[in-house]
Design an enzyme around this catalytic site. Structure first.
Site, short mmCIF file in Angstrom:
data_model
loop_
_atom_site.label_atom_id
_atom_site.label_comp_id
_atom_site.label_asym_id
_atom_site.label_seq_id
_atom_site.Cartn_x
_atom_site.Cartn_y
_atom_site.Cartn_z
N SER A 178 -5.94 8.72 7.53
CA SER A 178 -5.21 7.51 7.45
C SER A 178 -4.06 7.26 6.24
CB SER A 178 -6.08 6.35 7.14
OG SER A 178 -6.71 6.44 5.80
N LEU A 179 -4.29 7.95 5.07
CA LEU A 179 -3.20 7.98 3.96
C LEU A 179 -2.37 8.90 4.49
CD1 LEU A 179 -5.30 7.85 0.96
CD2 LEU A 179 -4.07 5.99 1.87
N ASP A 189 -2.92 -9.93 9.71
CA ASP A 189 -1.71 -10.55 9.37
C ASP A 189 -0.52 -10.01 10.11
OD1 ASP A 189 -3.12 -12.44 7.92
OD2 ASP A 189 -2.47 -11.45 5.88
N HIS A 209 -14.02 -1.01 9.12
CA HIS A 209 -13.59 0.22 8.10
C HIS A 209 -11.91 -0.01 8.38
CE1 HIS A 209 -12.90 2.85 4.81
NE2 HIS A 209 -12.57 3.83 5.82
N ARG A 256 -10.35 7.73 14.27
CA ARG A 256 -9.69 8.45 13.16
C ARG A 256 -10.49 9.35 12.67
NH1 ARG A 256 -9.08 7.58 7.75
NH2 ARG A 256 -10.49 5.76 7.70
N HIS A 288 -17.23 2.34 9.43
CA HIS A 288 -17.48 3.49 8.41
C HIS A 288 -19.09 3.26 8.50
CE1 HIS A 288 -17.76 6.09 5.08
NE2 HIS A 288 -16.37 6.33 5.02
N ARG A 330 -17.14 10.12 12.59
CA ARG A 330 -17.66 8.86 12.13
C ARG A 330 -18.06 7.80 13.04
NH1 ARG A 330 -12.80 6.71 7.91
NH2 ARG A 330 -13.37 8.29 6.16
N GLU A 378 -14.57 17.02 4.84
CA GLU A 378 -15.38 15.91 5.21
C GLU A 378 -15.80 15.88 6.75
OE1 GLU A 378 -12.97 12.68 2.33
OE2 GLU A 378 -12.49 12.55 4.35
N GLY A 390 0.72 -1.19 0.13
CA GLY A 390 0.16 0.12 0.01
C GLY A 390 0.97 1.33 -0.10
N GLN A 441 -11.22 5.82 -1.04
CA GLN A 441 -11.92 6.99 -1.89
C GLN A 441 -11.67 8.52 -1.58
OE1 GLN A 441 -16.20 6.14 -1.86
NE2 GLN A 441 -15.72 4.02 -2.78
#
Length: 689
Positions: free
Chosen positions: A515-516, A338, A475, A510, A359, A414, A239, A139, A172
């Site tokens: 996150s990104l 994992d 999520h 969060r 989410h 959220r 957001e 990622g 997204q």
């Protein structure tokens, strides 16, 4: 008035009771005197315990580990440290603790003598590969890190499926960063801390919010293309939880665009080798005095069914989250926890696993005019940006309900929106709610959300004219492997970045599109210490022989394997059902204790089934190893949730409905001695019982 998030603090202790005990973990909140801890453990377990030393950066206290697996507990130690510690201090000093009475392995001595051995930065043979850096995950965190460290050595990027199949690719909304003159780092920090229910670490939040804009510029320099306004400047969306427009995005496919740009750069780098369809089984670790040391990872090539061992000087875990401990998740199929499970088995410290973000708006297939022909492997996400762009939530009676729950209405964080939807569904006995954006101009809807519009249209729903049926879905894991400000863990040579890590940024919840951002910042911060560690370390060509070899169970035969896979699939669904029913959006002590008992029973039954059918301790298979990781992560979530006797952020307890100021502390799970279950131990080591 701004409220300070304190990170590590001392506070009054709570009683440890039998009801709060969880097998196979040592769970700590920070703050009780060591002697009192020992007395409480002895009273709670009723068994003889052996004492071990933990070393916390010059502060020593006694810890406990019990010899019988059935009575080993998740112990909430509110103490040991009587002064405030920062998050970064907590990792770089506090987490350098003495290991439990392990016999000193000759492997540790071998590793000490490696300093003068020349490094081999190439492949050796098919089953053993040597690299300077191993990166587990493809990622945004793994790829950004790989591109930087590749300037200083050879890099193996190990990915479970195709390189693009990651949580990043499904993101997204976008990346939050302060890029507008009217915005400020302080404002972004405040939004993050408020969303995180004041459990965030101030220093981490400041670092991420300050360095974020530079990471965005680096992505653009690599080739990522983001939406721009008519004036040519970046188009910044807003957001839920954000006080300003600060979301950089590429329509509603931001993660896909970032992944595309990074993969193109990685493929063209001669120092980076990408290993597709390599499932990470276990980290390869030894002990050097009190410290665990990571030397690489065992993997399973799921296409050739060959076990491949990667020996490296530095390992970065960037393997994503654990959404598939629940039946409905926006995560891709590869997100089975994992990395978190491997790190826990490798003696890494885990933190804040009770904070699972649901989410609020995943596409509810039941509400579509045309039903999908088969059940989705992962739920389709309806981005936070739809609400940020004016989307309104209604129940099936077309009553707007969010203003009843929060003055911020649809722009609430959220956790608030997810609980509000959950409450509506339970009160009205309905299966989904409606998210309506159709009042916005058609051209704006289609330009901002083309992917969502296309997906809904496949099932007969025109989002420019009709509301979207939505339901909460698992999520994001706010908890994970505890990391310092440079992505370091308490395991030497092991770094973490992305969702697998718990850096202190998210606290109890969060903030959207952080996150990104976190992945970008911490992947970059882990680079220099990784390079420094690489320079001070050498690789021994005999290192691959230090650990027992895991093997694929080809000897069992087709019929036996078919039965094992069938039973494992059933067990996976049972575990997911337990987690959703008892460890979902709203919890209670009774529900968590029920989950604990049922998960332990299910795991024991599954392992008994395996070994009665000829399975051996060193056997590996994709489905079985994923199952052991799901069990491990589910137990970490349950034990952490049982330890937090308050409602904060994503963790809502009906019997502890209020926020308690003296419980504003991270939950810590320290390594466990007892690893009798197959899920709880490294497969290249013998069980300790």
């Amino acid at each position: 008035m701004k409220r300070k998030s304190k990170g590590w603090t001392a506070h009054q202790h709570h009683k440890v009771t039998k009801d709060g005990l969880e097998p196979n973990h040592g769970l700590f909140d920070l703050g009780v005197a060591p002697r009192e801890c020992r007395r409480k453990i002895a009273m709670a377990t009723g068994v003889a315990a052996r004492t071990s030393n933990f070393h916390f950066g010059g502060i020593r206290c006694k810890g406990q580990s019990c010899q019988q697996a059935s009575l080993v507990s998740s112990l909430t130690f509110n103490g040991c440290i009587q002064r405030e510690l920062s998050w970064s201090f907590g990792v770089s000093r506090f987490l350098r603790f003495q290991r439990f009475n392990f016999s000193h392995s000759p492997v540790s001595e071998n590793w000490k003598s490696l300093r003068t051995v020349p490094v081999l930065s190439c492949l050796r043979d098919g089953s053993v590969k040597y690299f300077d850096f191993s990166v587990i995950g493809s990622g945004v965190a793994g790829l950004c890190y790989a591109l930087e460290v590749a300037k200083h050595g050879t890099v193996a990027v190990i990915t479970k499926a195709e390189p693009h199949e990651s949580n990043t690719n499904y993101a997204q909304g976008g990346v939050s960063a302060v890029l507008c003159p009217s915005d400020s780092v302080e404002s972004h920090m405040q939004d993050t801390i408020v969303a995180g229910a004041y459990l965030c670490d101030d220093e981490t939040v400041r670092v991420v919010c300050t360095e974020g804009p530079d990471r965005i510029r680096e992505l653009i320099a690599i080739g990522a293309s983001f939406d721009r306004g008519e004036d040519g400047n970046l188009h910044l969306a807003r957001e839920g939880g954000h006080s300003h427009h600060r979301i950089v995005h590429a329509a509603d496919m931001t993660g896909r665009e970032i992944e595309r740009a990074l993969l193109e750069a990685v493929v063209s780098d001669p120092n980076i080798s990408v290993f597709e369809h390599h499932f990470a089984i276990d980290l390869l670790t030894t002990l050097d005095g009190p410290d665990a040391v990571c030397h690489g990872v065992d993997t399973l090539n799921v296409e050739t069914q060959e076990v491949v061992r990667f020996i490296s000087k530095v390992t970065l875990l960037a393997s994503g989250g654990a959404g598939h401990i629940y039946p409905s998740t926006t995560n891709p199929l590869v997100a089975t926890g994992d990395g978190m499970a491997m790190a826990h088995r490798a003696q890494a410290v885990i933190s804040n696993m009770e904070f699972v973000q649901f989410h609020p708006t995943a596409l509810a297939d039941e509400g579509l005019p045309i039903k999908p022909k088969k059940t989705r492997e992962n739920s389709f996400l309806i981005t936070e940006a739809v609400r940020g762009d004016g989307g309104i939530l209604y129940n099936l009676g077309m009553e707007r309900f969010m203003p009843l729950y929060d003055e911020r209405a649809e722009l609430a964080p959220r956790d608030v929106v997810a609980r509000s939807i959950d409450d509506q569904l339970k009160k009205r006995n309905e299966k989904y709610v409606l998210l309506d954006i159709s009042h916005r101009p058609t051209e704006k809807i289609l330009s901002h959300f083309p992917n969502i519009a296309a997906e809904c249209l496949k099932y007969g729903l025109d989002i420019t004219r009709q509301p979207i049926p939505v339901v909460p879905a698992a999520h994001y894991m706010c908890g994970g492997v505890r990391a310092g400000l440079q992505g370091e863990t308490n395991v030497r040579g092991l770094y973490v970045a992305g969702e697998v890590a718990c850096t202190g940024l998210h606290g109890a919840n969060r903030l959207a599109s952080n996150s990104l951002l976190e992945a970008l910042v911490f992947a970059r911060r882990a680079v220099q210490p990784s390079i420094d560690h690489k320079k001070s370390t050498s690789i021994d060509l005999s290192a691959s022989n230090w650990w027992t070899r895991t093997v694929v169970p080809k000897s069992l035969g087709r019929n036996v394997m078919h039965n094992i896979l069938r039973r494992t699939k059933e067990v996976r669904k049972e575990l997911q059902s337990i987690m959703w029913r008892y460890v979902g959006i709203v919890r209670s002590t009774t529900s968590l204790q029920t989950a604990k008992w049922r998960i332990d029973k299910l795991e024991a039954e599954w392992e008994t089934y395996l070994f009665e059918h000829g399975w051996e301790q060193t056997f590996v298979g994709l489905e079985a190893c994923e199952m052991r990781n799901l069990f491990c992560c589910a137990k970490l979530v349950v034990s952490s949730a049982l330890a937090r006797h308050e409602s904060r952020g994503l963790h809502y307890m009906v019997d502890f409905p209020h926020v308690e100021e003296n419980k504003r502390l991270p939950t810590i799970i320290l390594p466990s001695l007892v690893n009798c279950t197959w899920s709880s131990r490294q497969l290249h080591k013998l069980p300790v019982c």
